[in-house]
Enzyme design. Structure first.
Site, mmCIF file in Angstrom:
data_model
loop_
_atom_site.group_PDB
_atom_site.id
_atom_site.type_symbol
_atom_site.label_atom_id
_atom_site.label_comp_id
_atom_site.label_asym_id
_atom_site.label_seq_id
_atom_site.Cartn_x
_atom_site.Cartn_y
_atom_site.Cartn_z
ATOM 1 N N PHE A 1 47.176 41.624 35.951
ATOM 2 C CA PHE A 1 45.710 41.214 35.791
ATOM 3 C C PHE A 1 45.331 40.990 34.338
ATOM 4 O O PHE A 1 45.273 42.200 33.706
ATOM 5 C CB PHE A 1 44.532 41.709 36.661
ATOM 6 C CG PHE A 1 43.456 40.957 36.969
ATOM 7 C CD1 PHE A 1 43.361 40.079 37.990
ATOM 8 C CD2 PHE A 1 42.602 41.116 36.140
ATOM 9 C CE1 PHE A 1 42.258 39.292 38.266
ATOM 10 C CE2 PHE A 1 41.267 40.347 36.077
ATOM 11 C CZ PHE A 1 40.904 39.295 37.259
ATOM 12 N N VAL A 2 45.016 40.047 34.003
ATOM 13 C CA VAL A 2 44.736 39.842 32.188
ATOM 14 C C VAL A 2 43.341 39.459 32.075
ATOM 15 O O VAL A 2 42.644 38.573 32.928
ATOM 16 C CB VAL A 2 45.904 38.983 31.455
ATOM 17 C CG1 VAL A 2 47.066 39.840 31.595
ATOM 18 C CG2 VAL A 2 45.922 37.757 31.907
ATOM 19 N N ARG B 1 35.524 37.685 28.479
ATOM 20 C CA ARG B 1 36.036 36.341 28.359
ATOM 21 C C ARG B 1 35.911 36.497 26.442
ATOM 22 O O ARG B 1 36.747 35.619 26.186
ATOM 23 C CB ARG B 1 34.976 35.152 28.521
ATOM 24 C CG ARG B 1 34.891 35.014 30.324
ATOM 25 C CD ARG B 1 34.255 33.797 30.464
ATOM 26 N NE ARG B 1 33.719 33.829 31.869
ATOM 27 C CZ ARG B 1 34.609 33.067 32.923
ATOM 28 N NH1 ARG B 1 35.824 32.891 32.740
ATOM 29 N NH2 ARG B 1 34.192 33.370 34.001
ATOM 30 N N LYS C 1 34.730 28.112 33.697
ATOM 31 C CA LYS C 1 34.287 28.435 32.318
ATOM 32 C C LYS C 1 35.495 28.867 31.415
ATOM 33 O O LYS C 1 35.341 29.027 30.217
ATOM 34 C CB LYS C 1 33.146 29.589 32.291
ATOM 35 C CG LYS C 1 32.041 29.391 33.140
ATOM 36 C CD LYS C 1 31.110 30.624 33.437
ATOM 37 C CE LYS C 1 30.041 30.233 34.666
ATOM 38 N NZ LYS C 1 29.470 31.754 34.986
ATOM 39 N N GLY C 2 36.436 29.320 31.999
ATOM 40 C CA GLY C 2 37.536 30.164 31.543
ATOM 41 C C GLY C 2 38.188 29.430 30.121
ATOM 42 O O GLY C 2 38.673 30.086 29.289
ATOM 43 N N ASP D 1 38.409 36.294 32.683
ATOM 44 C CA ASP D 1 37.394 37.293 32.844
ATOM 45 C C ASP D 1 37.696 38.427 34.106
ATOM 46 O O ASP D 1 38.568 38.100 34.894
ATOM 47 C CB ASP D 1 35.951 36.606 33.001
ATOM 48 C CG ASP D 1 35.897 35.958 34.593
ATOM 49 O OD1 ASP D 1 36.823 35.159 35.056
ATOM 50 O OD2 ASP D 1 35.020 36.305 35.520
ATOM 51 N N GLU E 1 43.777 24.398 30.406
ATOM 52 C CA GLU E 1 43.894 25.388 31.225
ATOM 53 C C GLU E 1 43.844 27.044 30.746
ATOM 54 O O GLU E 1 44.630 26.965 29.768
ATOM 55 C CB GLU E 1 44.888 25.551 32.449
ATOM 56 C CG GLU E 1 44.663 24.360 33.491
ATOM 57 C CD GLU E 1 43.876 25.146 34.723
ATOM 58 O OE1 GLU E 1 42.958 25.825 34.265
ATOM 59 O OE2 GLU E 1 44.300 24.755 35.761
ATOM 60 N N ASP E 2 43.114 27.642 31.086
ATOM 61 C CA ASP E 2 43.467 29.355 30.333
ATOM 62 C C ASP E 2 44.600 29.868 31.246
ATOM 63 O O ASP E 2 45.273 30.561 30.306
ATOM 64 C CB ASP E 2 41.943 29.891 30.573
ATOM 65 C CG ASP E 2 41.531 29.939 32.346
ATOM 66 O OD1 ASP E 2 42.082 29.315 33.175
ATOM 67 O OD2 ASP E 2 40.679 30.669 32.463
ATOM 68 N N ASP F 1 48.670 30.053 37.639
ATOM 69 C CA ASP F 1 49.289 31.170 38.287
ATOM 70 C C ASP F 1 49.937 30.616 39.712
ATOM 71 O O ASP F 1 51.091 29.860 39.670
ATOM 72 C CB ASP F 1 48.713 32.560 38.409
ATOM 73 C CG ASP F 1 47.472 32.568 38.998
ATOM 74 O OD1 ASP F 1 46.856 33.446 38.946
ATOM 75 O OD2 ASP F 1 47.001 31.371 39.184
#
Lengths: 314, 186
Positions: free
Chosen positions: B160-161, B173, B49-50, B167, B107-108, B111
């Protein structure tokens, strides 16, 4: 003894299907590298002549298969054993457009170059089969099952294979120890005629993780179908005046596909500092070695991201 | 514009990129993409969903016509049938084939590269004419598996973002900005 052999078209990602099926079945995965290690353990460093390779492989595999069900992921592995109820021989194939697409991604090639490379890989595959099994072409009659990845992804194919293996090997029984002895005897006799005698006996060793986080990381790699080896190599870092190794470093994981070592550090800061020093020395002494350090923070974020329960770190 | 403190969730540690910074950067990247793919049929593929928020913003900023499609994959730590996590797999497939199309995977965040590699492999096997990656965030410091990122909006630190589609436990989100989350707060 239960055996599943898998081979496939170059660049079809058949190795990925094999890894997935081995994981689902809890069979020992036998790759080219792993078999080569076992053959070296068993027969020493002297290279096995090409004409005796298949016999040597069967001698090792037949003995190990008595204790561990094996999934043999090797080109031409369908020719290793005679057809039997305890054996399932599978082939993975797909259309050339998909194989070329895979090469475009893996090697960052344009389509014409990928197609040319595909032809080279097919030719190399034929040469290998010819050398080891005296048959250059793939004989579809040598397989019990053929799966086409054109419309099936690797995970689905792995599930189909696992289901077929469970059905076949579960319904029709396993190879008896006596029959396994017979296969081993035949092949060892063949090898003895060529003057090849085992020096030691190879053993299946399973990864024994030093820390729960390593097991979790291995699970993560398995999930993403990334082939890994656990602590496969130690790198000497310091030697005394007589040349004896006084300090060495063994990275936790090796990812063959990327030629990359990964070291996990989920420990207190003083130990991290010590480990960082070793990684720095390794990079200085072995500049061609690629190593990535995965710190506790990275790992916690992964655990956090995936909502997993983190095991207390030491 | 920085949001009023009372509108910032309690466990947000700091805002990395404001809504305006995000919009401006997406517009810049959209210009690059429009130039590169001008005269070709581009299909944007977003991962549910990101990436949906980024896909929408990016598509609106592009000056060339594009098609869009979506896919979803199972997640590590999600339900599996056994003691091990199983294998990553497509949970929702594309609606249309991509054979001989120019495809840009949207892509969101990239990493470790694990997810992106799997997606690229899956899409490459379907014979597109070309296959590229555009990501809103790139946390390359965390990369284990190298993947070729063609377009990136922001390189981010090892934190962590959340926000702009990213999310924590399915929350945040919808934040228009990108922020560092401290899960121990609140």
């Amino acid at each position: 003894m239960a055996l599943l052999t898998i081979s496939g078209d170059p660049a079809s990602r058949w190795e990925e299907v094999a890894r997935g099926a081995a994981q689902l079945l809890d069979f020992e995965l036998v790759t080219e590298t792993r078999l080569a290690q076992w053959m070296t353990e068993e027969f020493g460093d002297t290279p096995i002549p090409a004409r005796a390779w298949a016999s040597a492989a069967v001698a090792v595999l037949a003995r190990l298969a008595r204790e561990h069900p094996l999934l043999i992921a090797l080109d031409g592995s369908e020719h290793l054993f005679r057809p039997a109820a305890w054996l399932l021989r599978a082939r993975i194939t797909t259309i050339d457009a998909h194989r070329a697409g895979n090469l475009m991604l893996d090697l960052r090639l344009e389509k014409p170059d990928a197609l040319a490379r595909l032809r080279e890989l097919d030719a190399e595959n034929k040469r290998l089969r010819k050398t080891r099994f005296s048959r250059a072409s793939v004989d579809s009659a040598a397989f019990d099952l053929t799966l086409n990845l054109a419309r099936t992804d690797a995970a689905q194919a792995a599930e189909m294979l696992a289901a077929a293996a469970q059905k076949r090997l579960g319904d029709q029984g396993l190879l008896s120890p006596n029959a396994a002895d017979e296969i081993e005897f035949e092949t060892r006799l063949e090898l003895a005629k060529r003057g090849i005698v085992p020096a030691r006996r190879a053993r299946v060793t399973r990864a024994s993780f030093g820390h729960p986080s390593e097991e979790m990381f291995a699970n993560l790699l398995d999930f993403y179908r990334i082939h890994w080896e656990y602590e496969p190599r130690s790198f000497p870092l310091q030697w005394d005046k007589d040349g004896h190794v006084t300090e060495a470093f063994t990275p936790d994981f090796y990812l063959p596909e990327f030629d990359l070592y990964v070291e996990l550090t989920t420990m207190k800061q003083s130990l991290v500092t010590k480990k960082n020093r070793k990684v720095k020395m390794l990079r200085a002494i072995y500049p061609h070695i690629n190593i990535q350090v995965f710190y506790q923070k990275d790992f916690q974020d992964l655990v956090f991201k995936y909502g997993l329960r983190m095991v207390a770190s030491s | 514009m920085i949001p009023a403190p009372e509108n910032v969730p309690e466990n947000i540690e700091r805002i990395l990129f404001t809504e305006e910074q995000v919009s401006a950067r997406i517009a810049e990247v959209a210009t690059e993409i429009s130039e590169k793919y001008r005269g070709r049929d581009l299909k944007l593929i977003a991962v549910l969903k990101g990436s949906v928020f980024f896909l929408t913003a990016l598509a609106r900023a592009l000056t060339i016509p594009v098609k869009i499609d979506f896919l979803a994959i199972s997640s590590f730590g999600g339900p599996s049938n056994g003691p091990t996590p199983g294998l990553v797999r497509i949970a929702k497939d594309l609606d249309e084939p991509i054979l001989d199309e120019d495809v840009l995977l949207v892509e969101d965040i990239v990493d470790t590269g694990f997810t992106t590699r799997y997606l690229l492999q899956t899409l490459a096997g379907r014979g597109p004419r070309s296959l590229g990656i555009c990501t809103l965030l790139d946390r390359s410091v965390r990369r284990i598996v190298q993947v070729p990122v063609d377009f990136r909006c922001f390189e981010i630190p090892d934190r962590f973002v959340v926000g702009c589609g990213l999310d924590h436990k399915q929350l945040y989100r919808n934040l228009g900005y990108i922020a560092v989350l401290n899960p121990e707060r609140g």
